[in-house]
Motif scaffolding. Structure first.
Motif, short mmCIF file in Angstrom:
data_model
loop_
_atom_site.label_atom_id
_atom_site.label_comp_id
_atom_site.label_asym_id
_atom_site.label_seq_id
_atom_site.Cartn_x
_atom_site.Cartn_y
_atom_site.Cartn_z
N UNK A 1 31.67 35.43 41.09
CA UNK A 1 32.74 34.77 41.07
C UNK A 1 33.74 35.09 41.68
N UNK A 2 33.53 36.17 42.28
CA UNK A 2 34.51 36.66 43.43
C UNK A 2 34.65 35.28 44.04
N UNK A 3 33.78 34.46 44.32
CA UNK A 3 33.77 34.42 46.03
C UNK A 3 33.45 33.06 46.58
N UNK A 4 34.26 32.51 47.43
CA UNK A 4 33.84 31.36 48.25
C UNK A 4 33.62 31.74 49.69
N UNK A 5 32.72 31.37 50.34
CA UNK A 5 32.45 31.76 51.64
C UNK A 5 31.87 30.45 52.37
N UNK A 6 32.46 30.33 53.75
CA UNK A 6 32.00 28.95 54.22
C UNK A 6 30.98 29.49 55.44
N UNK A 163 44.59 37.49 48.30
CA UNK A 163 43.15 37.14 47.81
C UNK A 163 42.19 38.01 48.69
N UNK A 164 41.08 38.28 48.08
CA UNK A 164 40.06 38.93 48.94
C UNK A 164 39.50 37.90 50.01
N UNK A 165 39.35 38.37 51.11
CA UNK A 165 38.54 37.58 52.15
C UNK A 165 37.26 37.14 51.77
N UNK A 166 36.91 35.71 51.82
CA UNK A 166 35.71 35.27 51.52
C UNK A 166 35.42 34.98 50.08
N UNK A 167 36.42 35.15 49.20
CA UNK A 167 36.15 35.12 47.75
C UNK A 167 36.48 33.69 47.31
N UNK A 168 35.76 33.57 46.22
CA UNK A 168 36.27 32.28 45.32
C UNK A 168 37.74 32.16 45.13
N UNK A 169 38.30 33.50 44.93
CA UNK A 169 39.87 33.14 44.92
C UNK A 169 40.56 32.63 46.07
N UNK A 170 40.04 32.99 47.04
CA UNK A 170 40.51 32.46 48.43
C UNK A 170 40.45 30.94 48.28
N UNK A 171 39.44 30.24 47.71
CA UNK A 171 39.33 28.95 47.61
C UNK A 171 40.23 28.51 46.56
N UNK A 172 40.47 29.20 45.51
CA UNK A 172 41.43 28.74 44.55
C UNK A 172 43.00 28.42 45.10
N UNK A 173 43.30 29.81 45.87
CA UNK A 173 44.66 29.89 46.42
C UNK A 173 44.88 28.76 47.50
N UNK A 174 43.69 28.49 48.17
CA UNK A 174 43.92 27.31 49.20
C UNK A 174 44.32 25.81 48.41
N UNK A 175 44.19 25.76 47.38
CA UNK A 175 44.13 24.64 46.62
C UNK A 175 45.89 24.54 45.94
N UNK A 179 51.31 27.17 49.01
CA UNK A 179 50.73 28.81 48.87
C UNK A 179 50.84 29.30 50.49
N UNK A 180 51.11 30.72 50.64
CA UNK A 180 51.01 31.29 51.88
C UNK A 180 50.02 32.34 51.61
N UNK A 181 48.85 32.33 52.29
CA UNK A 181 47.84 33.26 51.82
C UNK A 181 47.58 34.70 52.67
N UNK A 182 47.43 35.47 52.12
CA UNK A 182 47.02 36.76 52.92
C UNK A 182 45.68 37.12 52.56
N UNK A 183 44.68 37.10 53.26
CA UNK A 183 43.13 37.31 52.88
C UNK A 183 42.80 38.80 53.37
N UNK A 184 42.42 39.58 52.74
CA UNK A 184 42.15 40.79 53.19
C UNK A 184 40.61 41.12 52.51
N UNK A 185 39.92 41.97 53.44
CA UNK A 185 38.48 42.26 52.93
C UNK A 185 38.76 43.32 51.56
#
Length: 276
Positions: A1-6, A163-175, A179-185
């Motif tokens: 659930x973390x996590x969306x990855x392209x 958001x955590x890089x590559x996570x499901x939360x990153x995908x949520x934030x992009x919607x 929003x200005x995202x900071x993605x970190x591992x």
């Protein structure tokens, strides 16, 4: 659930090195023809089953000093031990950045991945998944004193979100509009970003967010609710495509652990361990 990855990004990163800490735990037990690596120790027929995880996600998987030794623990790890036991395999744990896990799986560096991972349609194009073994909600953290500024998802519009890089939360934030995202591992680094004011809020899985609220008096959980369907909020185990025997074996273990209530016990014990 973390996590969306392209998956497209994955193809570009085939030669990217993952930060592996080489933390290893063993558990007695390996089955024939599961795709597990052969154990090279003389005098034993036991297989080695290699787990890939990102051990920065308490209570799922995290580092803890146990008997004076840095050890990877968490309820995902307990599930992995049970999988290895059912396969009569020795478990080896490799800790790496989350966004490198599926790449390591597909290049044969690990046999399976447990890391609070959501089995999205995009990921399922690259790997096979087990049944869902755990469901959790999302949470939004803010700096303590600012949590009252965030009550709905609309309050995050135009904000700086970590958001955590590559996570499901990153995908949520992009919607989220503007929003200005900071993605970190690594999540501890995201907490630093929040505490320093470089981001306004973090989106994390709620059990993880709850642990940081308990551990640090500088952050607080907001009232923001993020609605997700079951296939967006569940965690599953990733296996390299085509290894149906390992998928079937893992699903049997999941069924056993769910029916016995062991997964619920693992979650409770992992949460307690975080606070010790």
């Amino acid at each position: 659930m973390k996590k969306v990855w392209t998956v497209a990004i994955a193809a570009m990163l085939v030669l990217t090195a993952c930060g592996q800490k080489g933390n290893v735990e063993s558990n007695a037990g390996g089955a024939a023809n599961t795709g597990a690596a052969e154990n090279t120790n003389a005098g034993t027929e036991q297989k080695t089953l290699v787990l890939g995880t990102s051990a920065d996600y308490a209570p799922y998987e995290f580092h803890k000093t146990v008997d004076g030794k840095d050890t990877i623990v968490g309820f995902d790890i307990e599930i992995a031990k049970e999988i290895a036991k059912d396969l009569n395999a020795k478990l080896e744990i490799k800790d790496m950045d989350f966004d490198g896990l599926l790449l390591s799986l597909n290049t044969g560096k690990v046999d399976f991945v447990i890391s609070g991972m959501t089995p999205t349609e995009e990921r399922a194009k690259a790997v096979d998944f087990s049944k869902i073994y755990y469901m959790a909600d999302q949470g939004v953290l803010a700096k303590k004193g600012n949590e009252g500024n965030f009550n709905t998802l609309d309050d995050l519009k135009g904000k700086k979100i970590g958001v955590q890089k590559g996570s499901i939360q990153e995908g949520i934030a992009k919607e989220i509009e503007g929003a200005k995202l900071t993605s970190i591992a690594k999540i501890p680094e995201l907490i630093l970003e929040l505490n320093s004011g470089r981001v306004d809020a973090l989106i994390l899985e709620k059990p993880v967010a709850d642990q940081y609220v308990k551990a640090q008096d500088t952050v607080a959980l907001t009232n923001v609710k993020i609605e997700q369907s079951a296939d967006e909020a569940g965690s599953a185990i990733a296996i390299k495509k085509g290894n149906q025997e390992l998928v079937d074996s893992i699903n049997k273990t999941i069924d056993r652990l769910k029916e016995s209530g062991e997964i619920d016990r693992f979650v409770v014990e992992a949460n307690e361990l975080v606070g010790k």
